[in-house]
Motif scaffolding. Structure first.
Motif, PDB file in Angstrom:
ATOM      1  N   THR A 131      -3.125   4.919   4.489  1.00 37.44           N
ATOM      2  CA  THR A 131      -3.879   4.340   5.593  1.00 37.44           C
ATOM      3  C   THR A 131      -4.868   5.352   6.144  1.00 37.44           C
ATOM      4  O   THR A 131      -4.482   6.443   6.537  1.00 37.44           O
ATOM      5  N   SER A 132      -6.121   5.013   6.135  1.00 36.26           N
ATOM      6  CA  SER A 132      -7.106   5.928   6.693  1.00 36.26           C
ATOM      7  C   SER A 132      -7.535   5.427   8.055  1.00 36.26           C
ATOM      8  O   SER A 132      -8.081   4.355   8.181  1.00 36.26           O
TER       9      SER A 132
ATOM     10  N   GLN B 239       0.836  -1.188   0.000  1.00 30.85           N
ATOM     11  CA  GLN B 239       0.000   0.000   0.000  1.00 30.85           C
ATOM     12  C   GLN B 239       0.863   1.227   0.000  1.00 30.85           C
ATOM     13  O   GLN B 239       1.907   1.283   0.638  1.00 30.85           O
TER      14      GLN B 239
ATOM     15  N   GLY C  33       0.981   6.565   3.537  1.00 33.34           N
ATOM     16  CA  GLY C  33       0.051   7.651   3.787  1.00 33.34           C
ATOM     17  C   GLY C  33      -1.375   7.353   3.362  1.00 33.34           C
ATOM     18  O   GLY C  33      -2.265   8.151   3.573  1.00 33.34           O
TER      19      GLY C  33
END
Lengths: 280, 362
Positions: free
Chosen positions: A278-279, A273, A276
């Protein structure tokens, strides 16, 4: 060299045997389609050997000038999209209902799947009569209704397969962590089923695109692609028909390949991924 | 007045085709670690699911800190569950998994990030924020599940077979981890398991369950040393069980007659007129008597012996036909009796327990 080794393809002879069988089977499966592609590039090809110079795309260009074909293409696209857009959520609902059921599950599934085996002409005829009683004039809407009946069992099966891969404990965990039933569905069930929902949509669209028996009874003044083709063939095979078949083959293969590539790409991208993203 | 228990079950019953949980009342005091111990099918998972809100009891009430929450759905209850298969979200990163509950509660992103980072540090998973679940080992997954629940600071943490399905090394490591978290965070924990070692080493209090009914509630020591009946006894390792011909009550000791021998027993702690008494012994406390020594029971005929690593299991038969299995040390210095030989056994200074024979349903 034991029989077992041959059967398992462990010997060079065994491997050759199975490669040949596989190649032959594939050739037999796809020969008619490939022949059609060949004929679309050179209508004379069906009569025998011809000089290669006579192959051309001119019949494909002729398609563009055919107004009736453009109309049929638009009609089919409209019907296909409407069918897929409805079959996917309804198929998903059926799968969810099946999962939630405790009694009569088998009966429910049987009733859904039986719709696959209703002959198209009978269903088309019945539906056409019924819709007339209701007062619905034949149009793309009536075709879409017929195609919805046709594609629903397939959409339901694709959703059922997707749903069976969603562990009940993940949904329970979401509920446990504070999500209401709808939130858990949106956050957990839907994302985990995304691949299957896309497949369900594409599957329903392609099934609708190629359906002829039901559309024959349900169409209004505007024909769908298969109806147009059928009509054109009856008035004598024209070179444009081959070009048109070629187009359908290429487009279908392209759509399936695109969707497949997209899904595969998505799978392989998953573990890595972007930073940054990652929510929290 | 003491404060109300973190969880209380008040005469809870769950019936499917037949009762799975029958009229159970229990309390989990604030800050304690309580384990429900029972074999599969005893209804322990059903109890956990009713507390979590995933199943509705047929009758009875479930109270959290004195408030009746029997009718509330799982998302409205002040407890979090670690499911047996964890239920981690495969489409989310470790950080997204841990932060999910906070996100649902509407906690702002900055606070979510801070809490998640702190909690991942507590379970020793710093630097794993962006990993996917499938990239983690079994032990790491367990810790993600723990972090995901604990970050919400639940009033009660429910553990469903927390250490089942892990290899021995991981099990010990995680057992330490859970114990440490319990002490550090002061969390109230209710666990269900079929594993007696797990229950003994982790809990303040053990509830032994069979067929939807409570057989015994007590501290690990009480349950382990003074089991209430033969069922509990066998579950905590009193595998050597003898049926006496008769039992005589006494003032200090009771006396039982087995195969013609008089045996001094501990007086029974619980009496149950529905059942006869049986004698129970720990199989590892029995040894074979020296020829000159006064034996506690014999003669027995050795049927077979089986090497079990640390011990040798001896299967023997009394003159009245009763079978008795016990363990002797597998040390080279200890002689293993030959099959067919006649032996006498000693269990002093331990005295057999006299317990109601509740192995069969009354």
């Amino acid at each position: 060299m034991s029989f077992d080794a041959i059967v398992r393809g462990r010997t060079s002879g065994g491997r050759l045997l199975f490669t040949t069988i596989t190649a032959l089977s594939l050739a037999i499966m796809y020969a008619p389609v490939l022949y059609l592609l060949l004929a679309s590039l050179n209508p004379d090809a069906q009569l025998g050997l011809v000089p290669p110079s006579r192959y051309s795309l001119k019949w494909y260009f002729a398609l563009l000038d055919d107004g009736r074909l453009a109309g049929a293409l638009k009609e089919s696209a409209l019907v296909g999209l409407a069918t897929a857009a409805l079959a996917t959520p309804i198929g998903l609902s059926a799968a969810l209902a099946y999962r939630a059921m405790t009694r009569l599950r088998g009966v429910f599934l049987l009733v859904i799947l039986s719709a696959m085996f209703v002959p198209g002409t009978i269903e088309g005829l019945g539906l056409s009569a019924t819709l007339r009683v209701v007062g619905l004039a034949p149009s793309w809407v009536t075709i879409a209704i017929g195609h919805l009946l046709w594609t629903l069992p397939f959409a339901a099966v694709v959703s059922l397969i997707g749903l069976s891969a969603v562990r009940p404990s993940t949904i329970a965990a979401a509920r446990d962590l504070g999500a209401g039933p709808i939130r858990a569905f949106v956050d957990i069930t839907l994302p985990l089923m995304r691949t299957n929902l896309i497949s369900s949509f594409v599957f329903a669209f392609l099934l609708s695109l190629n359906e002829q028996a039901r559309a024959y009874y349900l169409a209004g003044r505007q024909n769908t692609l298969p109806l147009y083709m059928f009509g054109a063939m009856n008035s004598g095979a024209s070179p444009t028909i081959y070009a048109f078949s070629g187009t359908i083959i290429v487009v279908s293969v392209a759509v399936v390949a695109l969707v497949f590539a997209g899904l595969v790409g998505q799978q392989s991208r998953r573990p890595r991924q972007a930073p940054g993203k990652t929510s929290y | 007045m003491s404060s109300p228990a973190a969880i209380a079950l008040d005469r809870v019953t769950k019936v499917y085709d037949k009762p799975v949980v029958s009229d159970i009342s229990l309390e989990v005091p604030e800050g304690s670690f309580v384990t429900v111990l029972g074999p599969s099918g005893s209804g322990k998972s059903t109890i956990l699911q009713m507390i979590g809100g995933f199943l509705q009891p047929t009758a009875g009430r479930i109270l959290f800190a004195g408030t009746d929450m029997t009718a509330l759905p799982p998302n409205k209850r002040p407890c979090n569950t670690i499911f047996q298969d964890l239920g981690l979200f495969p489409h989310m990163t470790v950080a997204e998994n841990v932060a999910y509950g906070l996100k649902v509660r509407g906690v702002d992103p900055a606070t979510r990030r801070k809490c998640t980072t702190e909690m991942l540090a507590i379970v020793a998973l710093e630097g794993y924020e962006r990993r996917r679940i499938h990239q983690l080992s079994g032990g790491q997954r367990q810790r993600v599940a723990l972090a995901r629940a604990l970050v919400l600071d639940p009033a009660v943490l429910l553990l469903d077979e927390p250490l089942t399905g892990l290899d021995e090394r991981l099990r010990q490591q995680l057992r330490g981890e859970i114990s440490r978290l319990h002490r550090r965070l002061g969390a109230t924990i209710l666990a269900v398991t079929h594993n007696q070692d797990e229950a003994l080493s982790l809990s303040d209090r053990i509830i032994v369950l069979r067929a939807g009914r409570i057989e015994q509630i007590g501290t690990p020591r009480e349950v382990f040393e003074r089991p209430a009946n033969a069922f509990v006894a066998r579950f905590v390792g009193f595998d050597a069980i003898l049926k006496p011909e008769r039992v005589d009550s006494g003032i200090a000791d009771w006396h039982a007659r087995v195969a013609g021998r008089d045996i001094r027993c501990e007086p029974p702690v619980s009496r149950d007129p529905a059942h006869d008494y049986v004698l129970v012994l720990r199989p590892e406390r029995i040894r074979i008597a020296d020829p000159k020594e006064r034996s506690d029971l014999g003669p027995l005929t050795v049927i077979s012996t089986a090497y079990k690593g640390r011990d040798v299991e001896v299967e023997s038969r009394l003159v009245d036909g009763q079978a008795l299995k016990f363990l002797i040390s597998a040390d080279p210095g200890v002689a293993v009796p030959a099959s067919g030989s006649s032996i006498e056994i000693v269990w002093e200074p331990m005295k057999p327990l006299l317990l109601p024979d509740a192995l069969v349903e009354p």
